[in-house]
Design a protein around this motif. Structure first.
Motif, PDB file in Angstrom:
ATOM      1  N   LYS A 127      27.922  44.556  42.036  1.00  8.92           N
ATOM      2  CA  LYS A 127      27.582  43.231  42.545  1.00  8.92           C
ATOM      3  C   LYS A 127      28.306  42.966  43.856  1.00  8.92           C
ATOM      4  O   LYS A 127      27.743  42.453  44.813  1.00  8.92           O
ATOM      5  N   HIS A 130      26.720  44.905  46.617  1.00 10.68           N
ATOM      6  CA  HIS A 130      25.470  44.298  47.061  1.00 10.68           C
ATOM      7  C   HIS A 130      25.740  43.058  47.901  1.00 10.68           C
ATOM      8  O   HIS A 130      25.079  42.798  48.893  1.00 10.68           O
ATOM      9  N   TRP A 131      26.752  42.309  47.487  1.00 10.00           N
ATOM     10  CA  TRP A 131      27.118  41.081  48.192  1.00 10.00           C
ATOM     11  C   TRP A 131      27.627  41.425  49.594  1.00 10.00           C
ATOM     12  O   TRP A 131      27.250  40.829  50.597  1.00 10.00           O
TER      13      TRP A 131
END
Ligand SMILES: [Zn+2]
Length: 137
Positions: A127, A130-131
């Motif tokens: 995550k 991706h951020w």
């Protein structure tokens, strides 16, 4: 003499004694294990490791509960019963098919548990990645 046991009581011990008495669930928190004599009266020792991926012990105050059920498919008697609130609830005998299914379910349960231990950290990293990537796009 074979006598089916209908009730079981909880006895907390440090070391599991060498000679076990029927109708007693010996629990050693230190060693994370519960041991009792098979409730069918065959005299076999049944060991159930305690832990998140193993058996869960609950002291209900009116006797111990163990989850999931006790399926002694490795014993000649192939006993299958539940320990619930100090009572032995018989689930009938395992058929060959049920034994296979029971084994598979047990492996699956362990597998799911150990996967769940590994996954969260990987998921968080992913995550984050991706951020970070989205920031530069
Ligand atoms: Zn038995």
């Amino acid at each position: 003499m074979k006598a089916k046991i209908a009730k079981i009581k909880l006895v907390r011990v440090h070391y599991i004694p060498k000679t076990l008495e029927p109708g007693i669930l010996y629990v050693s928190e230190e060693f994370g294990a519960a041991v009792h004599l098979c409730a069918c009266g065959c005299g076999s020792k049944v060991s159930t490791p305690l832990g998140p991926a193993e058996w869960a012990l609950e002291d209900t105050g009116c006797g111990p509960s163990l989850r999931p059920s006790i399926g002694s498919w490795q014993l000649p008697c192939k006993s299958h019963y539940f320990i619930n609130g100090g009572l032995i609830l018989w689930a009938g005998q395992w058929s060959e098919e049920q034994i296979t299914l029971g084994r598979q379910a047990e492996e699956k349960r362990r597998c799911i548990y150990y996967n769940s231990l590994e996954r969260p950290s990987a998921g968080v990293l992913q995550k984050l990645w991706h951020w970070l990537k989205s920031l530069f796009q």
